[in-house]
Design an enzyme around this catalytic site. Sequence first.
Site, PDB file in Angstrom:
ATOM      1  N   TYR A 271       0.842  -1.181   0.000  1.00 27.45           N
ATOM      2  CA  TYR A 271       0.000   0.000   0.000  1.00 27.45           C
ATOM      3  C   TYR A 271       0.882   1.237   0.000  1.00 27.45           C
ATOM      4  O   TYR A 271       1.824   1.363   0.764  1.00 27.45           O
ATOM      5  CB  TYR A 271      -0.905   0.038   1.238  1.00 27.45           C
ATOM      6  CG  TYR A 271      -1.799   1.248   1.205  1.00 27.45           C
ATOM      7  CD1 TYR A 271      -3.011   1.202   0.539  1.00 27.45           C
ATOM      8  CD2 TYR A 271      -1.384   2.448   1.769  1.00 27.45           C
ATOM      9  CE1 TYR A 271      -3.806   2.318   0.446  1.00 27.45           C
ATOM     10  CE2 TYR A 271      -2.176   3.573   1.684  1.00 27.45           C
ATOM     11  CZ  TYR A 271      -3.376   3.508   1.029  1.00 27.45           C
ATOM     12  OH  TYR A 271      -4.155   4.632   0.929  1.00 27.45           O
TER      13      TYR A 271
ATOM     14  N   HIS B 211     -14.766   5.270   6.032  1.00 27.85           N
ATOM     15  CA  HIS B 211     -13.763   4.242   5.775  1.00 27.85           C
ATOM     16  C   HIS B 211     -13.644   3.220   6.903  1.00 27.85           C
ATOM     17  O   HIS B 211     -12.766   2.366   6.866  1.00 27.85           O
ATOM     18  CB  HIS B 211     -12.393   4.895   5.536  1.00 27.85           C
ATOM     19  CG  HIS B 211     -12.317   5.622   4.227  1.00 27.85           C
ATOM     20  ND1 HIS B 211     -12.357   6.991   4.132  1.00 27.85           N
ATOM     21  CD2 HIS B 211     -12.250   5.166   2.964  1.00 27.85           C
ATOM     22  CE1 HIS B 211     -12.285   7.342   2.856  1.00 27.85           C
ATOM     23  NE2 HIS B 211     -12.222   6.255   2.121  1.00 27.85           N
TER      24      HIS B 211
ATOM     25  N   ARG C  82      -4.300   9.491  -7.968  1.00 25.37           N
ATOM     26  CA  ARG C  82      -3.605   8.274  -7.575  1.00 25.37           C
ATOM     27  C   ARG C  82      -4.346   7.103  -8.197  1.00 25.37           C
ATOM     28  O   ARG C  82      -5.507   7.235  -8.607  1.00 25.37           O
ATOM     29  CB  ARG C  82      -3.524   8.110  -6.060  1.00 25.37           C
ATOM     30  CG  ARG C  82      -4.842   7.823  -5.395  1.00 25.37           C
ATOM     31  CD  ARG C  82      -4.691   7.660  -3.888  1.00 25.37           C
ATOM     32  NE  ARG C  82      -4.091   6.378  -3.526  1.00 25.37           N
ATOM     33  CZ  ARG C  82      -4.795   5.317  -3.128  1.00 25.37           C
ATOM     34  NH1 ARG C  82      -6.116   5.381  -3.044  1.00 25.37           N
ATOM     35  NH2 ARG C  82      -4.201   4.195  -2.799  1.00 25.37           N
TER      36      ARG C  82
ATOM     37  N   GLU D  80      -8.839   1.910 -10.464  1.00 28.09           N
ATOM     38  CA  GLU D  80      -9.516   3.176 -10.198  1.00 28.09           C
ATOM     39  C   GLU D  80      -8.524   4.313 -10.379  1.00 28.09           C
ATOM     40  O   GLU D  80      -7.485   4.349  -9.714  1.00 28.09           O
ATOM     41  CB  GLU D  80     -10.018   3.233  -8.751  1.00 28.09           C
ATOM     42  CG  GLU D  80     -11.177   2.312  -8.468  1.00 28.09           C
ATOM     43  CD  GLU D  80     -11.612   2.375  -7.004  1.00 28.09           C
ATOM     44  OE1 GLU D  80     -12.601   1.702  -6.674  1.00 28.09           O
ATOM     45  OE2 GLU D  80     -10.965   3.072  -6.196  1.00 28.09           O
TER      46      GLU D  80
ATOM     47  N   TYR E 216      -8.852  -8.748   1.373  1.00 32.71           N
ATOM     48  CA  TYR E 216      -9.556  -7.467   1.367  1.00 32.71           C
ATOM     49  C   TYR E 216      -9.993  -7.086  -0.043  1.00 32.71           C
ATOM     50  O   TYR E 216     -11.095  -6.592  -0.259  1.00 32.71           O
ATOM     51  CB  TYR E 216      -8.658  -6.382   1.980  1.00 32.71           C
ATOM     52  CG  TYR E 216      -9.185  -5.004   1.769  1.00 32.71           C
ATOM     53  CD1 TYR E 216     -10.484  -4.668   2.170  1.00 32.71           C
ATOM     54  CD2 TYR E 216      -8.414  -4.014   1.153  1.00 32.71           C
ATOM     55  CE1 TYR E 216     -10.984  -3.407   1.976  1.00 32.71           C
ATOM     56  CE2 TYR E 216      -8.912  -2.759   0.945  1.00 32.71           C
ATOM     57  CZ  TYR E 216     -10.197  -2.447   1.357  1.00 32.71           C
ATOM     58  OH  TYR E 216     -10.694  -1.196   1.143  1.00 32.71           O
ATOM     59  N   LYS E 217      -9.130  -7.330  -0.998  1.00 34.40           N
ATOM     60  CA  LYS E 217      -9.477  -6.965  -2.363  1.00 34.40           C
ATOM     61  C   LYS E 217     -10.409  -7.992  -3.003  1.00 34.40           C
ATOM     62  O   LYS E 217     -10.845  -7.816  -4.141  1.00 34.40           O
ATOM     63  CB  LYS E 217      -8.219  -6.741  -3.206  1.00 34.40           C
ATOM     64  CG  LYS E 217      -7.462  -5.484  -2.734  1.00 34.40           C
ATOM     65  CD  LYS E 217      -6.353  -5.080  -3.652  1.00 34.40           C
ATOM     66  CE  LYS E 217      -5.584  -3.859  -3.158  1.00 34.40           C
ATOM     67  NZ  LYS E 217      -6.207  -2.577  -3.485  1.00 34.40           N
TER      68      LYS E 217
END
Lengths: 346, 315, 200
Positions: free
Chosen positions: A37, A193, A223, A265, A316-317
Site C-alpha cells: 500500500y 472508511h 492516484r 480506479e 480485502y481486495k
Amino acid sequence: MTMQFNDETFRGDYTFHNSPEAIRRFPFPFDRDSYAYSVNIEQHPGGPAGSPFEFAFDVDEHYVAEMNDRAITLADDPMRCQSLPHMELAGWDLLELIMVSKARDYPELFSLSRDGTSWHWINKPLGIEQRFTFLDATTLPCGPLEYITRQAQGDFALLHEREGNLWLDAGMITSQADWSLDFDVGMNFFEWHAPVPKARKMGVFDKALKFLLAVTQEQSYRRLNWTMTVNPRLDTSPENYHKWGPEKRTITPENVGAKQFLRVELQTFWRLPRSNALAFPIRCYLCSLEDLASQPKWARRLHRVLRDIDPDLAEYKGFAVNQEMIVKYLAQFDDGAETSPGIFPD
Amino acid sequence: MKKLVVKVTEVEALSPLVKRFRFEDPKGAALPVFSGGAHITVEMPEGETIRRNSYSLISDPYDGSAYEIAVRREDMGRGGSRYMHTRVQVGDEITISAPANLFQLDLRARKHILIAGGIGITPFLSQLRQLDMEQKPFELHYAARSRAEAAGLKLLPEAAHIHVHISEEGARMDLGAILDGQPLGTHVYTCGPDGLIKAVADQAARLGWPKTAVHSEAFIAPPPGEPFEVVVRSSGQTITVKADQSLLEALEAAKVEIDYSCRGGACGRCQTHVTACDGRIEHNDHWLSEDERAEQKTIMPCMSRFKGARLELDL
Amino acid sequence: MPKTVFSPSIDSRPTYPGLVSQGAVPGIMVADDAGAAALIDLATSDASVMDRAHVLLIGGAETTATRLGNLTPKALHSAPDLEAAAPLFDSLLLDARMGTQLYLAGSEGLIGFATARATAAGLPLDAIQSEHRGPIGRRMKCVHCKGITEDVLTDPFTCSHCGLTLFVRDHFSRRLGVFQGVCVDAETPGDIPETVEIRA
C-alpha cells in the site's frame, strides 16, 4: 480524430471489450514487481498524449456504454445518486469543472457556450443539447450533480469540509467496490472508511485526510487504486451483492483469462471554487487477464505482484478465493526476464 | 500551491490606516472564482527575502473579473503591510496564490451570525455576497473604535441585518443580546482581535452553544522580535532569523524545502518537528494545543520564534 | 439496569458516554422504559436539570411515567413508539433555541432515531448526550431492500422485509440511526454460518 464508441454491456451477456488501442492505454497500476500500500500521488492532469492521464476527465471508447449502464442502475435504484441540501452549490462547481474541461479537451465531442449565467451545452456522443441558467437548478431536468455525472464516466463523491474533517455529503456512485452511498452519505472521512480493515491502525486515513484537506484550488492530484473483478461488471454494489456475488465463484482454469478482470480506479482530487468542497472522482478501468497478457511486461509483472501479495490484502481486495487460478494462469507468461521501470508498456 | 501573476488596477485609501487594492489578470482573463471567507497570499520581494502575507478577499466571490483585498498598515509589524502601503502602485504586477479558504461558511446552518472587530471585517465582505446569493438568513455585527477607523463602512451595504457598533459613540456590541435566543442550527463566526474571539467563544459557551457552531479566524501577520538562530537537522546548516523576518521566511530564503498555506498560524501546513530545543519557543500560532506548546517538540515556523541557546528542526 | 459498556469497535460505531447535567437550561429528554432510569439518575445528580426540560417517554409503563413526573420536569409527554413521538419531537426541535440540550437514554434504536432527527434539525452532535440502557438489540438496515428490522439480537439474522440472511456489521449511519446488514451467503447461496448472539 473521431472516437468510435463500443456497443457493449456491463451485465447480462457482458459484451464489454477493449480494442488493442484501449489495452495499450490501460492505466496499469504497478510500477514495480511487488505491491505494498502506498499513497502514490501525482499532479493531475498531465501525462503522455493518449494516456488516460492527459486530460482532466478521460473520455474513451466505453463512454456511451458506461453511461447507458449508469442509467440502468439509476432506474432500478435512484438512491445511488444523493446530495444533501447544502451540497447543491458543490454540484454546480462540479458541473462547471466537467463541462469546461470536456469542451476544452474534446472539442469534437462536446461544446459549451457561456453568456453570463446563460449556458448552452452540447454532448454529441449522447445526443444531448441543453440551455440552462447556471446556479438555477430549476432550469435542468435534475440536480446539477446528477445531470453532469450522467454524462461523465466514473463515480463521483463530493466532500464537505468542516470541523477539520471531510464529510461525504453528496455523490453519484454506481460502480463502487463494496460500499453503499445510500448508507454512507453524511459520514465523515473516518466513519466512511471504518469498515476497511487495519487501515486506521496503520494511520493510512489520518495521512490521507491531511493530504486532502491541503488540496487547494487550481492544483489537482491523482492516484491509482486497484482490485479484481470477475466479469466486466461496473455495478459491484453491496445493494446487489446477492445478485452478482455468485459470479465470483464461476472462475475455472479454462475461463480465468477471459473472465477475470483487473479493475483500476483512477482517483482524482479537486478543490471546488464556490463551495470549497472537494470533488473525488473515481474512474474505473477494466481489463481482462488475457488482454493484459498481450503486453509482455504487464503479464510478467502482474504474475509476480499477485503471487507475492500479502494474503490479507488479497482477502480485502476480494480475490483470495481465485488467487491460485489467477497466478497459475499468469505464470505461463512469466519467463523470469527483468521488467522495465514505470507503468507504461514497452 | 498554484501561483497567479496579477496587475494592480486600483488602490484606494479607505481610512487613514487601511487601503483597498484591486487585482486583475494582466491579459484580462478570468481569475478563479472562490468561496466566501477565502484568502490569497501576496508575495512581496525585498532583496533576498520574499515576504508573503495572507489577506482575505473582499470582492464578490463569484466574480472572476478581479480580486480585491483591504490591508491595514501595521507600523509595528515585519514590514509586509508597510510594503503594500508604500511600494505597491497601480500598474504593478505582483504574484499571489490561488484562493484558499480556512474560514468557510457552514452552509448547513439555519442562520449565520457574523461578528467582526476592526479589520476583521474583511472575510465577511465576501461571505455577505455569498449569503445573499445563497439566500441564507444572517446578521452581521461590525465593531470599531471610531467611524474614522471603521474602514469597512465604505464597503458594507446598508441593510436591516447589518449592524455597526462604534464604541466611541457609545454603541458597544452586546454579545449576550446577539447570541441569546437564536434558533437551533445557528452558527456564529468571529474575525478580529483575540480578545473579541475569546469573548464570543466565552459568551457562546455560557449560553450552551455547541463548540462546532462557533467559528473564528484570527488573521494576523507574524510578529517581529529578537533575531535568533536555527539549525536544519538534515544539512547541519545554521540559519539566522532576522528581527523583521519570520522563521518560515528565513528558511525559504535559505532554500530549505517547507510546506505552507495560510502563513498566519491557522492551517497547520508548516508544522515542523523540533529535534533539539535548549531554550523557549515563543508560540504565536492558533494551531497547537496548550500541551503541544508546553512540550516544545513542534513549532509553526510561519508565526513562532525562539529565545535560547539551540533550536534544531527536523527539516 | 446500569449503563451498558460496549466493546471497542470501528470508527463508525457510536459510543454512548452517559448523561451529565448541563444545569437548569432548556432541555429535551427522550427515553424508553429502561432509559428512564438514566433520567432519574441524572435528576438525582442535579434536580435543576428538570426545571426547563421537556421529557418524552417512549413506550413506558404507567409507573415509569409517574416516577418521571415526580421529578417535576417542565412537561412530560408519553408516546407508544418512536414513530408516534416523532411529530412532537420535531416540533420541540423546531421551536428550540441555541443552547438547548438534548438528553437521550435507552436502546440503540431510540438513540439512533432521535440523533438522526435532531441533527437534521440543525443540532450539532456535540450538543447531544446519550446513555445506553436496557437490551442491546440493534436497529438494522438491510443494504439490499433498505428495510429496517428492529431489535436484532442475533448474527446472522433474517431481514424482516426481503427474507435474505444478513450478517450484522458494526458499520453505523448516524444520519439514518441504523446499523448495516449485508447478505451473508451472497457468493455461496445457502452456506450460512452458525447463528450467535450479538454482544455489546
